[in-house]
Write a protein that holds these residues in place. Structure first.
Motif, short mmCIF file in Angstrom:
data_model
loop_
_atom_site.label_atom_id
_atom_site.label_comp_id
_atom_site.label_asym_id
_atom_site.label_seq_id
_atom_site.Cartn_x
_atom_site.Cartn_y
_atom_site.Cartn_z
N MET A 22 0.85 -1.19 0.00
CA MET A 22 0.00 0.00 0.00
C MET A 22 0.88 1.24 0.00
O MET A 22 1.79 1.35 0.83
CB MET A 22 -0.90 0.00 1.23
N PRO A 23 0.67 2.20 -0.91
CA PRO A 23 1.52 3.39 -0.98
C PRO A 23 1.29 4.31 0.20
O PRO A 23 0.25 4.24 0.86
CB PRO A 23 1.06 4.05 -2.29
N PRO A 24 2.24 5.19 0.50
CA PRO A 24 2.07 6.13 1.59
C PRO A 24 0.85 7.02 1.39
O PRO A 24 0.49 7.36 0.26
CB PRO A 24 3.36 6.95 1.54
N VAL A 25 0.21 7.39 2.48
CA VAL A 25 -0.93 8.29 2.42
C VAL A 25 -0.43 9.72 2.46
O VAL A 25 0.40 10.06 3.29
CB VAL A 25 -1.88 8.03 3.60
N ALA A 26 -0.91 10.55 1.55
CA ALA A 26 -0.48 11.94 1.51
C ALA A 26 -1.68 12.85 1.32
O ALA A 26 -1.95 13.34 0.24
CB ALA A 26 0.53 12.16 0.37
N TYR A 27 -2.45 13.02 2.38
CA TYR A 27 -3.56 13.95 2.32
C TYR A 27 -3.71 14.64 3.66
O TYR A 27 -3.29 14.12 4.70
CB TYR A 27 -4.87 13.27 1.91
N GLY A 28 -4.27 15.84 3.61
CA GLY A 28 -4.34 16.65 4.81
C GLY A 28 -5.69 17.28 5.02
O GLY A 28 -6.73 16.75 4.59
N TRP A 29 -5.68 18.45 5.67
CA TRP A 29 -6.93 19.08 6.08
C TRP A 29 -7.82 19.43 4.90
O TRP A 29 -9.04 19.28 4.97
CB TRP A 29 -6.61 20.34 6.88
N ASP A 30 -7.25 19.90 3.79
CA ASP A 30 -8.06 20.24 2.62
C ASP A 30 -8.79 19.02 2.08
O ASP A 30 -9.95 19.10 1.66
CB ASP A 30 -7.18 20.85 1.53
N ASP A 31 -8.12 17.88 2.08
CA ASP A 31 -8.76 16.64 1.62
C ASP A 31 -9.87 16.21 2.56
O ASP A 31 -10.91 15.72 2.13
CB ASP A 31 -7.71 15.53 1.50
N PHE A 32 -9.64 16.38 3.86
CA PHE A 32 -10.67 16.04 4.83
C PHE A 32 -11.94 16.88 4.58
O PHE A 32 -13.05 16.36 4.63
CB PHE A 32 -10.17 16.30 6.25
N LYS A 33 -11.75 18.16 4.34
CA LYS A 33 -12.91 19.04 4.12
C LYS A 33 -13.59 18.74 2.79
O LYS A 33 -14.82 18.81 2.69
CB LYS A 33 -12.47 20.51 4.17
#
Length: 280
Positions: free
Chosen positions: A1-12
């Motif tokens: 599984m590749p590294p996860v790269a998402y943050g607050w903007d993706d959450f919203k």
């Protein structure tokens, strides 16, 4: 599984995909792990009066007391990872220790650290309660013997948890790792680590797993319960730091960055020396 790269903007932008589904997966996977565990383990106490058993009360059977529960836990981890690691962006962790390590190495977003651990604890409590309804007796709880030293538990837990979470970090970050065998390796690491309980008197590896039964049992189940959380989180942090130092790709490795900075300074110094020589 590749590294996860998402943050607050993706959450919203997509909270269902990035928040709701991962939390549901965490809840289901932790429920499965805890329920399987409390349904097959033999309690350290009489189910009906909660009196803890004493070493002289029964003959200690290595296979039933140590080997079988450890093997069951290892197989459970293997199955759960194989099933739940593909259900969302981040793999199911079903352990605050694994969650902590995967946050450090970048597999799990830092914003999900506390929500995941809360979900793990709530799920463990529900699983323990359902088990109690089915069994008609309190679920087995992890009770730390009075004669076991805190330092013995601390150092054993740190080493054992670190050895497991390092494998989890490498498995989630390195695409070259053979996934079926890698997942099996995590399960067998859990199996081997739990066997150490024969010498220390207690092995936890996942404080959320023992949280639910502790809430329902109370009393002796809370004896030095904080020590399990402290040692497991310290082991997880140590594993994350170790991975970033020695196993991470060069562009993310702390040692790699240090080496690059040193090489850059050396190149600049050589270039400056060359210019100085040419000017003369």
């Amino acid at each position: 599984m590749p590294p996860v790269a998402y943050g607050w903007d993706d959450f919203k932008r997509d909270p269902v995909r990035h928040v709701v589904i991962p939390l549901l997966v965490e809840f289901i996977s932790q429920f499965t792990m805890t329920f399987w565990g409390v349904m097959v383990e033999k309690p350290q106490y009489d189910d009906f009066n909660l009196n803890t058993t004493k070493p002289g009360d029964m003959e200690i059977d290595y296979m039933s007391k140590y080997f079988a529960p450890a093997f069951q836990s290892g197989i459970s981890v293997w199955i759960c990872i194989m099933v739940y690691s593909r259900m969302s962006y981040a793999p199911a962790q079903f352990s605050p220790a694994i969650t902590t390590t995967l946050v450090i190495v970048g597999t799990v977003p830092a914003l999900m650290l506390v929500p995941n651990i809360i979900m793990q604890c709530l799920s463990s409590l529900l699983a323990a309660y359902v088990s109690q309804l089915i069994r008609g007796a309190p679920p087995p709880a992890l009770i730390i013997p009075e004669d076991v030293g805190s330092l013995s538990i601390l150092f054993n837990e740190i080493i054992m948890v670190a050895s497991i979470t390092i494998i989890a970090a490498e498995l989630t970050q390195n695409a070259k790792v053979n996934e079926p065998l890698g997942v099996f390796g995590v399960g067998m690491a859990v199996f081997m680590c739990l066997l150490s309980g024969r010498w220390t008197g207690v092995v936890c590896l996942s404080p959320s797993r023992v949280f639910g039964p502790a809430v329902l049992i109370g009393g002796p189940a809370w004896n030095r319960h904080w020590l399990l959380w402290t040692s497991d989180i310290l082991g997880a942090i140590a594993a994350g730091v170790f991975w970033l130092l020695f196993l991470a790709p060069e562009d993310r490795s702390w040692l790699g960055r240090f080496t690059k900075q040193k090489e850059k300074k050396t190149d600049l110094l050589m270039e400056e020396t060359k210019r100085h020589n040419e000017s003369e």
